[in-house]
Write a protein that holds these residues in place. Structure first.
Motif, mmCIF file in Angstrom:
data_model
loop_
_atom_site.group_PDB
_atom_site.id
_atom_site.type_symbol
_atom_site.label_atom_id
_atom_site.label_comp_id
_atom_site.label_asym_id
_atom_site.label_seq_id
_atom_site.Cartn_x
_atom_site.Cartn_y
_atom_site.Cartn_z
ATOM 1 N N GLN A 51 -20.689 -3.027 19.318
ATOM 2 C CA GLN A 51 -20.948 -2.776 17.912
ATOM 3 C C GLN A 51 -20.774 -4.088 17.144
ATOM 4 O OE1 GLN A 51 -18.258 1.001 17.724
ATOM 5 N NE2 GLN A 51 -19.683 1.181 16.029
ATOM 6 N N PHE A 53 -20.889 -5.859 13.333
ATOM 7 C CA PHE A 53 -20.894 -5.665 11.884
ATOM 8 C C PHE A 53 -21.339 -6.966 11.218
ATOM 9 C CE2 PHE A 53 -18.239 -2.221 13.219
ATOM 10 C CZ PHE A 53 -18.321 -1.246 12.233
ATOM 11 N N TRP A 59 -15.242 1.150 11.066
ATOM 12 C CA TRP A 59 -15.459 1.397 12.495
ATOM 13 C C TRP A 59 -14.830 2.733 12.857
ATOM 14 C CZ3 TRP A 59 -11.800 1.986 16.435
ATOM 15 C CH2 TRP A 59 -12.302 1.978 17.747
ATOM 16 N N LYS A 61 -13.683 5.217 16.019
ATOM 17 C CA LYS A 61 -13.372 5.187 17.455
ATOM 18 C C LYS A 61 -14.259 6.176 18.219
ATOM 19 C CE LYS A 61 -9.009 5.447 18.581
ATOM 20 N NZ LYS A 61 -7.676 6.023 18.927
ATOM 21 N N THR A 114 -10.230 5.494 12.635
ATOM 22 C CA THR A 114 -11.150 4.571 11.974
ATOM 23 C C THR A 114 -10.389 3.289 11.657
ATOM 24 O OG1 THR A 114 -10.650 5.424 9.762
ATOM 25 C CG2 THR A 114 -12.522 6.426 10.934
ATOM 26 N N VAL A 117 -13.358 -2.681 8.544
ATOM 27 C CA VAL A 117 -13.923 -3.950 8.978
ATOM 28 C C VAL A 117 -14.337 -4.759 7.743
ATOM 29 C CG1 VAL A 117 -15.771 -5.077 10.275
ATOM 30 C CG2 VAL A 117 -14.750 -2.963 11.134
ATOM 31 N N PHE A 139 -10.391 -7.045 11.246
ATOM 32 C CA PHE A 139 -10.587 -5.722 11.843
ATOM 33 C C PHE A 139 -9.266 -4.985 11.691
ATOM 34 C CE2 PHE A 139 -10.610 -2.538 15.142
ATOM 35 C CZ PHE A 139 -11.908 -2.084 15.176
#
Length: 199
Positions: A51, A53, A59, A61, A114, A117, A139
């Protein structure tokens, strides 16, 4: 050499103290069970996913995640803007510093359902002054990296001078923390050559 044959079973009995039993199930995966009766998966049929960004977001999980490798990079600093010159004058400016980076490998237990980010933006350029620094990327609270500094402007003037390069950002909280590359110095001199520093 003889082959090792493992027989599929629904579950294995808890082994004796200081022992671990390994066995396959009908789902094709390999499992282990320790002397406390805790069963763990030793193999997986899942395919690693990536993934990326490019803007700040959230984000989530994925189901079945066992671990993740996180990489964050800070925004690069903007180059400086050479000041306006008059007759017989020179000016110059250095490039911006590179963003830092942080890399961290974490088990799923360390990740929230979550994570926020933040993607640090690159520094914005200016006219006749010091460029703006790049933004910090992160993050959650697991990895962070600051942006590079903005480049300095120098001048105007009739004599030569050197402007120092801009510093790079730095990563933090990661297993590997990397400093971004600093920019080169900028030089202006009386021979009418004008060298801008590399970013």
């Amino acid at each position: 050499m003889s082959d090792l044959i493992l027989v599929e079973q629904a579950a294995s009995a808890t082994p004796s103290a200081n022992q671990v039993v390994i066995y396959p199930k009908a789902d094709g995966l390999l499992y282990s069970k320790d002397d406390a009766g805790v069963e763990s998966t030793l193999s997986s049929t899942s395919t690693p996913t990536l993934q990326v960004f490019t803007a700040s977001g959230t984000w989530t999980k994925p189901a079945g995640l066992t671990s993740a490798r996180i990489t964050v990079v800070g925004g690069g600093g903007a180059g400086g803007g050479p000041p306006t010159t008059g007759a017989g004058q020179l000016s110059t400016a250095a490039g911006g510093g590179g963003g830092g980076a942080s890399i961290r490998h974490v088990a799923t237990a360390s990740l929230g359902a979550t994570e926020t980010v933040t993607v640090g933006a690159g520094g914005t350029g200016v006219s006749g002054g010091t460029g703006n620094s790049g933004g910090t990327s992160s993050f959650g609270a697991l990895a962070s990296a600051t942006g590079g500094a903005g480049g300095l402007g120098a001048g105007p003037g009739a004599a030569g001078a050197v402007t120092a390069g801009a510093a790079g950002g730095i990563g933090s909280s990661g297993s590997v923390n990397i400093r971004g590359g600093g920019s080169g110095a900028a030089v202006w001199d009386v021979t009418a050559f004008n060298y801008a520093g590399a970013g």
